[in-house]
Design a protein around this motif. Structure first.
Motif, PDB file in Angstrom:
ATOM      1  N   GLU A  64      11.374  -4.558  51.004  1.00  0.00           N
ATOM      2  CA  GLU A  64      11.610  -3.365  50.499  1.00  0.00           C
ATOM      3  C   GLU A  64      10.318  -2.257  50.282  1.00  0.00           C
ATOM      4  OE1 GLU A  64      14.287  -4.137  47.257  1.00  0.00           O
ATOM      5  OE2 GLU A  64      15.735  -4.884  48.426  1.00  0.00           O
ATOM      6  N   LEU A  65       9.576  -2.933  49.511  1.00  0.00           N
ATOM      7  CA  LEU A  65       8.149  -2.394  49.334  1.00  0.00           C
ATOM      8  C   LEU A  65       7.366  -1.969  50.659  1.00  0.00           C
ATOM      9  CD1 LEU A  65       6.588  -1.120  47.046  1.00  0.00           C
ATOM     10  CD2 LEU A  65       5.144  -3.507  46.875  1.00  0.00           C
ATOM     11  N   ALA A  66       7.512  -2.558  51.522  1.00  0.00           N
ATOM     12  CA  ALA A  66       6.660  -2.301  52.902  1.00  0.00           C
ATOM     13  C   ALA A  66       7.465  -1.009  53.375  1.00  0.00           C
ATOM     14  CB  ALA A  66       6.526  -3.650  53.320  1.00  0.00           C
ATOM     15  N   GLU A  67       8.860  -1.210  53.266  1.00  0.00           N
ATOM     16  CA  GLU A  67       9.381  -0.059  54.047  1.00  0.00           C
ATOM     17  C   GLU A  67       9.383   1.165  53.218  1.00  0.00           C
ATOM     18  OE1 GLU A  67      11.122   0.023  56.965  1.00  0.00           O
ATOM     19  OE2 GLU A  67      10.244  -2.008  57.307  1.00  0.00           O
ATOM     20  N   LEU A  68       9.174   1.266  51.969  1.00  0.00           N
ATOM     21  CA  LEU A  68       9.092   2.429  51.116  1.00  0.00           C
ATOM     22  C   LEU A  68       7.627   2.883  51.348  1.00  0.00           C
ATOM     23  CD1 LEU A  68       9.854   4.339  48.792  1.00  0.00           C
ATOM     24  CD2 LEU A  68       8.924   2.470  47.172  1.00  0.00           C
ATOM     25  N   LEU A  69       6.661   2.061  51.314  1.00  0.00           N
ATOM     26  CA  LEU A  69       5.151   2.479  51.477  1.00  0.00           C
ATOM     27  C   LEU A  69       5.039   2.829  52.847  1.00  0.00           C
ATOM     28  CD1 LEU A  69       3.374  -0.008  49.043  1.00  0.00           C
ATOM     29  CD2 LEU A  69       3.911   2.509  48.836  1.00  0.00           C
ATOM     30  N   LYS A  70       5.749   2.351  53.741  1.00  0.00           N
ATOM     31  CA  LYS A  70       5.620   3.067  55.290  1.00  0.00           C
ATOM     32  C   LYS A  70       5.849   4.578  55.298  1.00  0.00           C
ATOM     33  CE  LYS A  70       6.112  -1.296  58.008  1.00  0.00           C
ATOM     34  NZ  LYS A  70       6.863  -1.989  58.795  1.00  0.00           N
TER      35      LYS A  70
END
Length: 278
Positions: A64-70
């Protein structure tokens, strides 16, 4: 006592800076939840949940964090880079566990090779910060809290003084003592900063490589079929080979040149284990 208050002030300042950096986010995505039971509701009337940043504690939170930061990376590349570097250095400098998740996040955000370069650089700089903080604020407290482990490491450093760099590489490749403990005790052991710096930079490459490439693969996997594709399997095989090869070489060198009697996993001496069994 002055050293303790100085360290507390430094931790508080760094924590406040990281809080401000994560609290005042640029305009970002919102998770939209539409009422399925009431189709007459339009998208304008849907509920919105603001996504917030936090350190991931499991793979789901990491995704989830990776998708948000992407998303933020496409619109605010510099902001994401500064935020990631700040969070990574915060964990490394204050010896906080959890760098493996940040290494995987580095692979998911920046790709396997750029992510590896970033992770290795931040690991080295953060560990050096930890070394300097320990030398400035905590030497006597560390000796008081961990007298046996410090004495054991001090003895082994003296015995391997002629091959000190390779001894430190061995400890990084095969962490008989946790990396955070080596970081905080190195100034007590009088290990020069250049040797400490390059032993971190080289010695943690296999570990960082595994985490970063795992993060890059996880970010690309959309279904279970992707896990067993030839491309994914070949990448996992490459990760295993790269991680095992330098470890095998340094192990062979250590058996011939280093004195490692009494050193066991987690830095305990055999004599200490014998005392516990009596």
């Amino acid at each position: 006592m002055r050293s303790i208050w100085g360290l507390i002030a430094l931790v508080a300042t760094a924590t406040f800076y990281l809080y401000l950096l994560s609290a005042f986010l640029p305009p970002g995505p919102r998770a939209v939840r539409v009422h399925d039971a009431e189709p007459e509701h339009t998208a304008d009337e849907s509920e919105e949940e603001v996504l917030r940043l936090k350190f991931p504690s499991d793979l789901e939170e990491l995704r989830e964090l990776a998708e948000l930061l992407k998303f933020y990376k496409t619109e605010h590349t510099g902001y994401v880079f500064i935020l990631f570097c700040s969070a990574y250095l915060y964990k490394q400098s204050f010896a906080i566990p959890g760098s493996s998740f940040l290494n995987m996040l580095s692979g998911a955000l920046f790709g396997p090779w750029h992510g590896l370069l970033i992770a290795c650089t931040l690991t080295t700089v953060g560990s050096t910060n930890c070394y300097l903080l320990s030398r400035t604020f905590g030497k006597r407290h560390i000796i008081r809290i961990f007298p046996e482990k410090v004495a054991m490491l001090q003895r082994m450093v003296e015995e391997n003084k002629s091959s000190l760099f390779f001894f430190l590489l061995f400890l990084r490749f095969f962490p008989m003592t946790p990396n955070w403990f080596l970081n905080i005790t190195s100034p007590i052991l009088n290990i020069p900063i250049p040797i400490f710096f390059f032993s971190i930079l080289i010695g943690l490459i296999p570990y960082n490589f595994i985490c970063v490439h795992t993060g890059a693969i996880l970010s690309e996997i959309q279904s279970l079929d992707d896990i067993f594709s030839w491309g994914t399997l070949l990448q996992l095989l490459l990760i295993a080979c790269v991680a095992l090869l330098p470890g095998a070489l340094i192990r062979r060198y250590s058996q011939a040149h280093l004195k490692l009697d009494g050193l066991e996993p987690n830095g305990h001496q055999k004599v200490l284990n014998d005392r516990k069994t009596r």
